[in-house]
Structures are given as structure tokens and as C-alpha cells.
Design an enzyme around this catalytic site. Structure first.
Site, mmCIF file in Angstrom:
data_model
loop_
_atom_site.group_PDB
_atom_site.id
_atom_site.type_symbol
_atom_site.label_atom_id
_atom_site.label_comp_id
_atom_site.label_asym_id
_atom_site.label_seq_id
_atom_site.Cartn_x
_atom_site.Cartn_y
_atom_site.Cartn_z
ATOM 1 N N GLN A 223 0.833 -1.209 0.000
ATOM 2 C CA GLN A 223 0.000 0.000 0.000
ATOM 3 C C GLN A 223 0.865 1.255 0.000
ATOM 4 O O GLN A 223 0.340 2.356 -0.100
ATOM 5 C CB GLN A 223 -0.890 0.008 1.251
ATOM 6 C CG GLN A 223 -1.863 -1.152 1.329
ATOM 7 C CD GLN A 223 -2.686 -1.190 2.598
ATOM 8 O OE1 GLN A 223 -2.835 -2.236 3.201
ATOM 9 N NE2 GLN A 223 -3.244 -0.066 3.032
ATOM 10 N N ARG A 370 -8.400 -0.893 8.292
ATOM 11 C CA ARG A 370 -9.410 0.056 7.815
ATOM 12 C C ARG A 370 -9.674 1.153 8.840
ATOM 13 O O ARG A 370 -10.820 1.432 9.203
ATOM 14 C CB ARG A 370 -10.711 -0.672 7.478
ATOM 15 C CG ARG A 370 -11.539 0.114 6.478
ATOM 16 C CD ARG A 370 -12.662 -0.669 5.865
ATOM 17 N NE ARG A 370 -13.276 0.125 4.820
ATOM 18 C CZ ARG A 370 -14.044 -0.350 3.862
ATOM 19 N NH1 ARG A 370 -14.282 -1.624 3.804
ATOM 20 N NH2 ARG A 370 -14.571 0.450 2.959
ATOM 21 N N CYS A 371 -8.608 1.765 9.315
ATOM 22 C CA CYS A 371 -8.803 2.899 10.218
ATOM 23 C C CYS A 371 -7.523 3.703 10.312
ATOM 24 O O CYS A 371 -6.462 3.248 9.920
ATOM 25 C CB CYS A 371 -9.252 2.462 11.593
ATOM 26 S SG CYS A 371 -7.988 1.781 12.639
ATOM 27 N N GLU A 741 -12.909 4.648 5.579
ATOM 28 C CA GLU A 741 -12.913 3.757 6.741
ATOM 29 C C GLU A 741 -14.028 4.043 7.734
ATOM 30 O O GLU A 741 -14.233 3.265 8.668
ATOM 31 C CB GLU A 741 -11.576 3.910 7.477
ATOM 32 C CG GLU A 741 -10.399 3.616 6.612
ATOM 33 C CD GLU A 741 -9.121 4.226 7.139
ATOM 34 O OE1 GLU A 741 -8.053 3.821 6.695
ATOM 35 O OE2 GLU A 741 -9.205 5.115 8.006
#
Ligand code: CDP
Length: 835
Positions: A223, A370-371, A741
Site C-alpha cells: 500500500q 481500515r482505520c 474507513e
């Protein structure tokens, strides 16, 4: 008369443009790491430790070397000769690449085999004989800090125990005073269990070292390609300009593909040694057992309350289990990520947070699934504490929230932990949500149903997420400041290529970044191709995680387009034969102020940049912008969930989910809705079914999809999404805030609050996630809180070797907290772990 283009028609801001990347995905023409085959490519497999904590007495790889088709067997000892047995992590720790002295978690990388194909490599891994001497195992923070606990990281100097950090933030004295003044103190202990981001595509890399050019190319699932390039330069001591990292299509990341994994490093070394491309593709169990886990935090929280409902202060202690290595990425100033963003949307006079991170014999964890760096935990703790406090005060939970919200006129608002909230309309979002769910009617229906023995519940959760790390004053990873950049090249025919340092993994950047260019320049979005992920071509960026792309890279796209527009204005003045001051802009066109019919399009300006520029002007129409955000963006959301709980079985069904998300200006409303639905699905999974736990020997329970459950379309409830509240970010060039998110961050507490609301008559204040039917049933029948702390064998159990009680195992009726008089609230929060 204006001849401006219709922005929606050209696919600009606000257009629900179909995702351009989907053409190749749905035709099976995506190009993922595993799709890449290079001439002469070899395959690498990893031998993993079966034990969670053991000394390595010997490794005999002779039989593996003898297998035909095997080219290389790598062990920790060999890595050590090249100073590569250990590598630095993104959080200033070290991590074993291949184990030398000990293994520290089940699934740790012990050796690698490179062979003609993956099957030979796998067989050869099994032929490696490793002799282990088992050591006592630690699987939770309470055990990690217990007296006499074995020191997991005895490889490190100055590491006498298992504590990684002790960190605090906020105003301790002010918070103590708030508790002295409290009418009521509400307490709660919670565990946010370990979960796994579980992207569909596992991790993998193909390293290709070319001795002739000295260039190393690595195709990989990352990523953050530029960060990997820097890490490879530092770890492998290769010159950075001779390293090219390419992230092709990525099948989901969710934070799992941020850390640097041993498999990447080993494939690189193998390629350098063998001078052939070496491919490593992780299998599902390897991914679930060894790569970046999330959460695994224990909270001990207290709220000082006035009887009328005003929150006077909050005190929190968090114990975070990081596993064997502290390897998740954090902004270096903040040891436990942005956990201190908790309670940001509430107007608190005082707050204090202490946090302790510890090692355990589990795979490295704590990644931001996802945060934005632990914000999911922050919002879950916040909204569970809010629900419990409202119940303790006997107040309506919606009213309690509204009373304590930061009000519209208070922005920009400084939180007690030091963040500056940019903008929001929290009360309005709540109103929209309450109306949509039919709040008053539901409460009436709930009361009537209860009389018939039917358990209905309604859970509310709010969240505000600090997105867009960060500003370079405060945010860096390994000292590298967290800014981003975009490069835009307009060709002479008005077609364009845009590159950014972000890296999409399914979020749709190829679609939405082109929409920002369309908005700024009036070029149809379909005329702009977007490329990310190749460090040889993309400008520098910190990558995509923490929903930082729109706030940072997206802003850089606006800024570079504006630079292009500024130059195009000069070209327009030249073409129109007027001075620049007489030129006006409307979407897609410059015109003469006094003669609006006389104008030139942006495409005509582009052609002039290559064919008819004024004397002295640098030709071409290209530029780069680096964007250092002045602040984080703060989206806000309210999630409301209604459920029915079956008192006989503890099974709960979702009746309705309402989501009100305010993420500022929406670039592509359809993509935003997709992001929210995906987030809510993951939130439902965390609340309902998903956790990875470990037995007392550190065996990972749930390292397959029979045990670790992902909701399919069959289980996933429907969602009602609302977009009517739009509060632009005042400092973002187009007013957008991140959103990817939010629903995963704010959603879990809404589900848990709903189930607890349904069974509120039992007096149960907490059931730890996931709310499996047996846990809910146990809570209903025993009328006691249910702890989700990992099972740990004690002396009483067969073959017991432990004796350490898990955190929260001591939870008794009301043991997760409850209303206590203020004088009793001064106990050591950290001691609530039950040791
Ligand atoms: O960093 P990441 O891409 O994961 O998250 P994000 O910045 O929240 O963006 C997720 C997707 O939603 C991207 O395609 C954004 O362009 C899009 N988005 C949008 O259309 N409008 C917003 N206000 C925020 C995001």
C-alpha cells in the site's frame, strides 16, 4: 452568456461516474502480483514455526538441498552473514526476518526455499529439520507484565521486560479534578479482540535483480511503494535510485499490506544471490497466521458525570498487545496511534489517557485495519462508554450525545487531547439519523414488544475520524514527513496523465482523481488516465492507508491542476491577445472579461503550450505539486442499528441499519456509498462473528476461513445511507474529507449497543465482541457481563501450566464497571486486568 461545461456531464465533482478500473477487473484482465510471470522466474516458499515460543537448537537443511529443482535454502544463520537476519520496523523496533535464536510466535518465518516451482519449494520446506526447545508462552498483556514473565525480546539490549511503551496524553490533574466534582462515575472495561484485515489477495512479491544494470525491480503487494523503496535501500543497503518498486493491482489491503514482511526481504535476497526473478506468494493460512493483525486492546475507562448529563471528564487506560514485534506503522510521535482521538466529537473539559504496549507470543499486530491508526478502537471505546454512561444516568442515549456534542459554532474546536477539529454539524447528523430510523416509534414498539417477551434493541454510534495524516509538523513515519504529491502532464491534444504517490487497492482512485482534474480544468474525466504504484514514475508519496488519500494526495491533485491552470491562463492571454488580468475562467474555458464570447478552451491552451507559446515561456504543460496538509480532515457519522434478539438462543438479527455520513464534499457519491457499505459490512463482521484468538500455547485459533468468518452477501444486512449533511473541510482545496474507513470505524459499537439495549432488562452492561449467540445467551441467562478475553489455561484445567488469569476473567456481575460513588473512582485503572 456562460459557456461553462456541465461539470456532472464531464465527470467532475459530484458525478457518480462508473469506476474505470472495473472494466479490467470484471473482465478478468486485472494485473495482480501473482499474474506476473518473468522469464527464468523461480518460486519461494516459507517454512514457519509450529511453536509460539521456543529456542532453536538446530536447523538441518541438508535434505532440502538434495531435492532436485531446489536452488536455494535460506536460514537465519545465512541471513545473519549478510546482516539481514533482523530488519528495522516502521515503529523503531526490530523484527526477525528469519529466526536465528528463538521463534516468538506460531507461524514465524524460520527458513525459505527457492525452487523451480512452488510445489518443490513446499516439499523442500517440509524436508528441513528444525529442533526446538519450547519456552513458556505469553498470549495477553496481563501475562506479559506478570511477575516472572519470560522476556520475549531477549535479543534486545535494554529490554528487561515485555513492555514496549508506556505513554500518556491529556491533562491528568484537570481530569482528577473533574472526577472530584462528579455526581456519578461510570466505569467500563472492554476488550477489542484481535481481528485480521483479511484481504482477498494475500501478500506477495517478485524480486528481479539484474546484475548487468544493478537494478532491483520488485513487483509487490504494498500500500506504500515509496516507503518500501526507502526500507529496501536501508535494509539491503542498495542505492535507492537502483530500486524500483511496482505495486500492480492490489486485491484489498485494509492495512494488511503496509508493514514490511520477511517474505519480501527473502525474495529480494534470493534474487540477488541467484540473479533470477524470485516469486513469493503467501497462502491464506500464512496470511491469516503471520501477517499484520489488528486491534487486541484492553480498555479500562471511567467517565465523570454531572447528574444532568454533562460529561466532566474521561479517564482511560489501554493495554495493547502488539505480538512479538512492534512492526505496525504509527506516526512516530504517537505510540498507540491516534487512540487519543477518542471523544473528539464531545465537548469535554478534561481527559487523560494512559497506554501501555506489550510484547506477546503472537504474530505482530496493531495494524490499522481500515482505520486511521487505532481510531476504530478509539471510537468503539468512546461509544460503548457513552452508551453505558447514558444507561447509568437513566438518560436517553440520543439526548445524552446531543447534549455533549461539540456544537456547530464551536469549530474549529480543540479537543482535550490536542487535536483541532476542522468542521462538523453533529446535531444535524443525529437528527437525520433519528428521523430515518423512526426513533420515537421504535422506542414505543420496543416497549410493547418487551411485554410480549420479544427483545428489540436500538444502538447508536457516532464517530469522527482524524483523516489525512498528516501535517509535517506532527506526523512522520521513521522521520519521513507525511505529505503527498501529484504530477500532471497535459498532452498537446488535451489528453492527460496524472500520477500520485498514493496507491489504490480497490478504492477507485483511477476514477476519482480524474474527477478532481475535471473539476479544476474542465477536461472530461475520461481524458485523464491515472497511474499509481510505480516508484520509477510516480512522484513521492506515503501511500494509501488511514483514509489519507483524499485529504492528502487528492488535495495534491487539486493543487497541481491549479498550477496547470495558472500556466494555461498565460497561454490563453497570449492566444486571445489580451493581458492576463483581462482573462476570466469558467469550467473548461478562458474568456475575455469584456467580451465573454471570445474565449479559448483548455484544450486549445494545451496545444499552444507545444506549438504557439509566447516568447520566453517554458514550453509544455506539466507540473508537480507536493501537498503538506495544514490539518487533518474530520468526517463525522452517525450509525443506528435496530436488532431483534432471540432470548432462547442468543441469536440476533439486524432489522435496520441507518448511516448518516458527513465526509464533506463527495467527489463521487456512488464510490462513497460503496466505501460506506463495505465499512458497515466489516463492522457487522467484527461485532457479529469475527475474531482470532489463541490458546494457552499460543496456537492461533482461527487461521482459516472455517473459523475466521467473513460475511458473504447472504449474511450481510441491507443499509440505508444518508448524504444530506455536507460540511466541507475548510482547509482542503475542494472541501473533501476522507471516508473510506468511517463505517468500519464507527459501525461496531452501533451493533453492540443495539444488542445490549435489547437485553437491558438483564442489567448486563457489556458483552465483548464478537457477540456470538452463546455469549449473548450466557449474558441473558446469567444476567452477567461476558468477557471475551482469550482463553488461558489455568492450573485447574487439564494439563494446566499457566496460572495467569486472563484480563477481565475476574469480571463478575457488573464487573465491567457500573455506577460507583466518586470517592471510589480513584483505583488504579491499570490493575483491572485481573492479574
Ligand atoms: O485513502 P483511501 O483511498 O483508502 O480513502 P479515501 O481517501 O477516503 O477515499 C476512498 C474513495 O472514496 C476514493 O476513491 C475517494 O476519491 C472517494 N471519496 C470521495 O469520492 N469523496 C470524498 N469526500 C472522500 C472520498
Amino acid at each position: 452568456m456562460s459557456q461553462a461545461l456541465d461539470e456532472i456531464k464531464i465527470g467532475g465533482l459530484g458525478a457518480s461516474r462508473k469506476r474505470v478500473e472495473d472494466d479490467r477487473f470484471i473482465r478478468g484482465r486485472g494485473n495482480y502480483t501473482d499474474d506476473i510471470t518473468l522469464p527464468g522466474m523461480l518460486h519461494m516458499e516459507i517454512l514457519r514455526s509450529p511453536l509460539a515460543h521456543a529456542r532453536i537448537k538446530s536447523i538441518d537443511a541438508s535434505k532440502a538441498w538434495e531435492i532436485p529443482g531446489v536452488h536455494l535454502v535460506l536460514t537465519g544463520e545465512m541471513m545473519a552473514t549478510r546482516n539481514l537476519a533482523w530488519m528495522p520496523t516502521l515503529s523503531y523496533d526490530t523484527q526477525a526476518v528469519l529466526a536465528t535464536d528463538k521463534v516468538r510466535f506460531q507461524g514465524q518465518e524460520v527458513a525459505c526455499v527457492v525452487a523451480d516451482d512452488p510445489y518443490i519449494a513446499k516439499d523442500a520446506c517440509e524436508a528441513i529439520d528444525v529442533e526446538y526447545e519450547p519456552l513458556p508462552v505469553i498470549v495477553n498483556p496481563a501475562q506479559a507484565v506478570a511477575e516472572g514473565a519470560p522476556v520475549i525480546r531477549d535479543d534486545k539490549e535494554n529490554q528487561p521486560d515485555n513492555v514496549i511503551y508506556d505513554w500518556e496524553v491529556g491533562d491528568k490533574a484537570g481530569t482528577d479534578r473533574a472526577f472530584e466534582q462528579a455526581d456519578v462515575v461510570s466505569k467500563l472495561k472492554l476488550h477489542y479482540p484481535r481481528s485480521h484485515p483479511s484481504p482477498i489477495e494475500c501478500c506477495g512479491s517478485i524480486a528481479d535483480f539484474n546484475r548487468a544494470t544493478s537494478k532491483l525491480t520488485v513487483y509487490m503487494t504494498t500500500q506504500a511503494p515509496h516507503i518500501i523503496r526507502a526500507a529496501v535501500a536501508l535494509v539491503a543497503e542498495l542505492p535507492e535510485h537502483m530500486i524500483r518498486i511496482v505495486s500492480p493491482d492490489i486485491g484489498g489491503g485494509f492495512g494488511n499490506k503496509v508493514p514490511v514482511y520477511p517474505g519480501y526481504v527473502c525474495s529480494i535476497l534470493a534474487s540477488i544471490l541467484l540473479e533470477r526473478p524470485v516469486k513469493w506468494i503467501e497462502d491464506k493460512s500464512g496470511n491469516l497466521i503471520s501477517t499484520g493483525f489488528a486491534r487486541d486492546i484492553y480498555l479500562d475507562g471511567e467517565m465523570a458525570l454531572r447528574r444532568d448529563g454533562k460529561i466532566l471528564g474521561v479517564r482511560m487506560h489501554a493495554d495493547a498487545d502488539h505480538g512479538a514485534f512492534f512492526s505496525d506503522a504509527q506516526p512516530s510521535k504517537f505510540k498507540i496511534g491516534l487512540l487519543h482521538s477518542t471523544f473528539a466529537c464531545y465537548d469535554l473539559p478534561a481527559a487523560h489517557l494512559t497506554a501501555r504496549g506489550t510484547y506477546s507470543n503472537k504474530a505482530p499486530g496493531g495494524v490499522a485495519y481500515r482505520c486511521s491508526f487505532r481510531v476504530t478502537e478509539a471510537m468503539f471505546f468512546q461509544e460503548r462508554m457513552i452508551a453505558a454512561a447514558a444507561a447509568d444516568l437513566g438518560m436517553d442515549p440520543a439526548e445524552f450525545r446531543r447534549m455533549n456534542f461539540v456544537k456547530d459554532e464551536q469549530f474549529p474546536h480543540r479537543t482535550p487531547f490536542g487535536f483541532l477539529l476542522d468542521s462538523g454539524q453533529y446535531g444535524k447528523c443525529l437528527d437525520v439519523g433519528l428521523k430515518a430510523v423512526g426513533y420515537e416509534d421504535f422506542r414505543r414498539e420496543q416497549a410493547a414488544a418487551r411485554k410480549r417477551g420479544k427483545l428489540l434493541g436500538l444502538g447508536i454510534s457516532t464517530m469522527t475520524e482524524p483523516l489525512g495524516a498528516g501535517n509535517s509538523r506532527e506526523y512522520d513515519i521513521l522521520g519521513i514527513k507525511m505529505f503527498d504529491s501529484a504530477e500532471l502532464k497535459i498532452h498537446m491534444t488535451g489528453k492527460a496523465i496524472l500520477r500520485t504517490g498514493a496507491k489504490t487497492q480497490g478504492q477507485g482512485h483511477e476514477t476519482t482523481w480524474a474527477q478532481i482534474v475535471a473539476h479544476e480544468l474542465g477536461l472530461p474525466a475520461e481524458d485523464v488516465v491515472v497511474e499509481e504504484g510505480d516508484t520509477d514514475t510516480a512522484p513521492f508519496g506515503m501511500g494509501t492507508y488511514a483514509s489519507r488519500s483524499t485529504p492528502v494526495a487528492g488535495a495534491a491533485v487539486s493543487m497541481v491542476a491549479r498550477k496547470i491552470r495558472a500556466k494555461a491562463r498565460k497561454l490563453a492571454a497570449h492566444l486571445l491577445e489580451v493581458s492576463e488580468e483581462d482573462v476570466e475562467w469558467e469550467l473548461g474555458r478562458f474568456y475575455v472579461r469584456s467580451a465573454p464570447d471570445r474565449g479559448v478552451t483548455i484544450q486549445e491552451c494545451a496545444m499552444a503550450a507545444y506549438s504557439n507559446m509566447p516568447d520566453g515561456m517554458e514550453p509544455g504543460l506539466e507540473n508537480t505539486a507536493f501537498y503538506d496538509p495544514p490539518n487533518l480532515t474530520w468526517p463525522f457519522a452517525v450509525y443506528l442499528v435496530t436488532v431483534e434478539v432471540d432470548p432462547q438462543t442468543g441469536v440476533w438479527d439486524v432489522l435496520n441499519i441507518v448511516a448518516v455520513d458527513d465526509c464533506g464534499v463527495r467527489i463521487n457519491p456512488m464510490i462513497v456509498e460503496g466505501q460506506i457499505m463495505g465499512g458497515l459490512t466489516e463492522a457487522y463482521a467484527m461485532a457479529n462473528m469475527q475474531f482470532i484468538t489463541f490458546d494457552a500455547e499460543g496456537n492461533c485459533v482461527g487461521s482459516n476461513y472455517m473459523d475466521y468468518l467473513l460475511p458473504t452477501a447472504w449474511e450481510t444486512p441491507g443499509f440505508e445511507l444518508h448524504s444530506e449533511v455536507v460540511t466541507p473541510s475548510p482547509h482542503h482545496p475542494i472541501g473533501a474529507k476522507g471516508v473510506g474507513e468511517c463505517a468500519a470505524v464507527g459501525g461496531p459499537a452501533a451493533f453492540v449497543n443495539a444488542v445490549l439495549d435489547a437485553i437491558s432488562d438483564t442489567g448486563v452492561r457489556n458483552i465483548d465482541m464478537p457477540l456470538l449467540p452463546d455469549r449473548v445467551w450466557e449474558a441473558i441467562t446469567s444476567r452477567k457481563d461476558v468477557s471475551g478475553a482469550p482463553p488461558v489455561r489455568t492450573d485447574d484445567s487439564p494439563g494446566g501450566s499457566g496460572g495467569v488469569v486472563p484480563p477481565q476473567a475476574s469480571t463478575s456481575p457488573g464487573g465491567s464497571g457500573g455506577v460507583v460513588p466518586p470517592q471510589a473512582s480513584t483505583g488504579d485503572l491499570a490493575s483491572g486486568s485481573g492479574v
